[in-house]
Design a protein around this motif. Structure first.
Motif, PDB file in Angstrom:
ATOM      1  N   LEU A  49       3.567  11.876   4.240  1.00 48.87           N
ATOM      2  CA  LEU A  49       2.771  10.704   4.599  1.00 48.87           C
ATOM      3  C   LEU A  49       2.557  10.632   6.106  1.00 48.87           C
ATOM      4  CD1 LEU A  49       1.644   8.067   3.089  1.00 48.87           C
ATOM      5  CD2 LEU A  49       3.608   6.929   4.135  1.00 48.87           C
ATOM      6  N   ASN A  50       3.579  10.958   6.858  1.00 48.05           N
ATOM      7  CA  ASN A  50       3.472  10.947   8.328  1.00 48.05           C
ATOM      8  C   ASN A  50       2.665  12.142   8.827  1.00 48.05           C
ATOM      9  OD1 ASN A  50       4.943   8.557   8.978  1.00 48.05           O
ATOM     10  ND2 ASN A  50       6.851   9.630   8.557  1.00 48.05           N
TER      11      ASN A  50
ATOM     12  N   ASP B 148       0.830  -1.210   0.000  1.00 50.50           N
ATOM     13  CA  ASP B 148       0.000   0.000   0.000  1.00 50.50           C
ATOM     14  C   ASP B 148       0.863   1.258   0.000  1.00 50.50           C
ATOM     15  OD1 ASP B 148      -2.306  -1.451  -0.087  1.00 50.50           O
ATOM     16  OD2 ASP B 148      -2.958  -1.017   1.954  1.00 50.50           O
TER      17      ASP B 148
ATOM     18  N   LYS C 120       0.861   4.177  -2.905  1.00 52.99           N
ATOM     19  CA  LYS C 120       0.650   5.596  -2.603  1.00 52.99           C
ATOM     20  C   LYS C 120       1.816   6.441  -3.136  1.00 52.99           C
ATOM     21  CE  LYS C 120      -2.590   5.760   1.245  1.00 52.99           C
ATOM     22  NZ  LYS C 120      -3.490   6.690   0.502  1.00 52.99           N
TER      23      LYS C 120
ATOM     24  N   LYS D 247      -4.450  -0.520   9.534  1.00 53.08           N
ATOM     25  CA  LYS D 247      -5.250  -1.367   8.647  1.00 53.08           C
ATOM     26  C   LYS D 247      -4.692  -2.782   8.592  1.00 53.08           C
ATOM     27  CE  LYS D 247      -5.911  -2.094   3.665  1.00 53.08           C
ATOM     28  NZ  LYS D 247      -5.660  -1.521   2.307  1.00 53.08           N
TER      29      LYS D 247
ATOM     30  N   GLU E  86      -2.626   5.280   9.476  1.00 48.77           N
ATOM     31  CA  GLU E  86      -3.854   4.607   9.044  1.00 48.77           C
ATOM     32  C   GLU E  86      -3.542   3.297   8.316  1.00 48.77           C
ATOM     33  OE1 GLU E  86      -6.043   7.321   6.681  1.00 48.77           O
ATOM     34  OE2 GLU E  86      -6.383   8.754   8.311  1.00 48.77           O
ATOM     35  N   LEU E  87      -2.548   3.323   7.446  1.00 51.89           N
ATOM     36  CA  LEU E  87      -2.183   2.123   6.713  1.00 51.89           C
ATOM     37  C   LEU E  87      -1.645   1.046   7.646  1.00 51.89           C
ATOM     38  CD1 LEU E  87      -0.445   3.394   3.441  1.00 51.89           C
ATOM     39  CD2 LEU E  87      -2.719   2.394   3.705  1.00 51.89           C
TER      40      LEU E  87
ATOM     41  N   THR F 258       0.252  13.758   7.393  1.00 50.02           N
ATOM     42  CA  THR F 258      -1.183  13.646   7.119  1.00 50.02           C
ATOM     43  C   THR F 258      -1.847  12.521   7.917  1.00 50.02           C
ATOM     44  OG1 THR F 258      -0.769  12.139   5.270  1.00 50.02           O
ATOM     45  CG2 THR F 258      -0.888  14.504   4.773  1.00 50.02           C
TER      46      THR F 258
ATOM     47  N   GLU G 166      -1.551   9.387   7.143  1.00 47.21           N
ATOM     48  CA  GLU G 166      -1.817   8.253   6.244  1.00 47.21           C
ATOM     49  C   GLU G 166      -0.983   7.031   6.616  1.00 47.21           C
ATOM     50  OE1 GLU G 166      -2.745   9.367   1.857  1.00 47.21           O
ATOM     51  OE2 GLU G 166      -1.286  10.841   2.577  1.00 47.21           O
ATOM     52  N   ASN G 167       0.259   7.256   7.024  1.00 44.63           N
ATOM     53  CA  ASN G 167       1.111   6.132   7.400  1.00 44.63           C
ATOM     54  C   ASN G 167       0.500   5.388   8.592  1.00 44.63           C
ATOM     55  OD1 ASN G 167       3.208   4.325   7.615  1.00 44.63           O
ATOM     56  ND2 ASN G 167       4.693   5.801   8.367  1.00 44.63           N
TER      57      ASN G 167
END
Length: 266
Positions: free
Chosen positions: A241-242, A64, A68, A253, A249-250, A244, A246-247
């Protein structure tokens, strides 16, 4: 004077070799953008980081991340399956533009390739079967204990220094090491805590981790040496990425819990 000229001539012969031993500034970035492809070296069986599904498609946390990154560059990711040692070789030979596959940075690897800033901090721990008499990491350093580890992995020299008296059994993949543990070919398995947590969840009541850790590794993106522009882009993307979230969240997951902070005081 003669010696000086001789040295200068020898140096002139060596310079092209040194200059050609890595990528040139901007070379990798230009190739990725112009080709429209991001070639990513990954291990085929390293769940939940990377894993090949029955249909041949790759999935996992690092997969993932790669998707991205490719999307940010407006290119298509192309996954190249390698073994543990191949994560370095793919970058050295120009076969891959990046390696994203539970890849820990260290001095030895940095002699031939480049590394980004870390995007994940991973503690090394020991996995055993639930009925094992072993209680803590310190119990593993015993001539009677057979310990599995990945051949060519970042932790191999660390494990050798931490457990010099244990019988260290090398395997090519995590799956092989886990099979050896489940079939009682080994007494314990050295790997990162996140992998172990995944296996404990998949084998309820059968596995547990010993108390304590044996290492702290910094998972990073590997890149060909010599291209500062490419590394700059990778690091900037990781920073965003950090920032926001997003890291985080991934990671949640794929692992089911929040990642540890990226600090030196794990």
């Amino acid at each position: 004077m003669f010696r000086t000229k001789l040295f200068a001539a020898a140096l002139a012969l060596l310079l092209p070799v040194v200059a050609g031993s890595g990528a040139k500034a901007g070379e990798v970035l230009d190739r990725v953008v112009s080709s429209g492809k991001l070639r990513v070296a990954v291990m085929g069986s390293l769940p939940p980081y990377t894993n090949m599904r029955p249909d041949g498609q790759m999935e996992g946390y690092d997969i993932d991340l790669a998707k991205k990154f490719a999307a940010a560059l407006k290119v298509t990711p192309e996954f190249i399956v390698v073994d543990s040692a191949g994560r370095v070789a793919a970058l050295q030979t120009g076969k891959a533009d990046v390696t994203i596959s539970g890849f820990a940075r260290n001095v030895q690897r940095s002699l031939t390739i480049a590394f980004s800033d870390p995007y994940l901090i991973v503690p090394g721990r020991i996995l055993v079967k639930t009925d094992s008499p072993l209680k803590s990491v310190e119990d593993v350093n015993d001539p009677k204990v057979k310990l599995s580890l990945n051949r060519g992995g970042n932790s191999e020299p660390i494990i050798a220094a931490k457990f010099p008296d244990a019988q260290r059994m090398r395997f090519n993949t995590n799956a092989d090491g886990l099979n050896a543990l489940m079939s009682d070919q080994v007494d314990a398995m050295a790997q990162d805590a996140f992998y172990h947590a995944e296996q404990i969840a998949k084998h309820p009541g059968q596995l547990r981790m010993l108390d304590g850790t044996y290492s702290r590794q910094e998972d990073s993106i590997g890149a060909p040496a010599g291209d500062a522009d490419w590394l700059r882009v990778i690091n900037l993307w990781l920073e965003q990425l950090n920032a926001t979230g997003e890291n985080k969240e991934l990671f949640k997951k794929w692992f089911g819990f929040d990642p540890p902070k990226i600090t030196a005081d794990y």
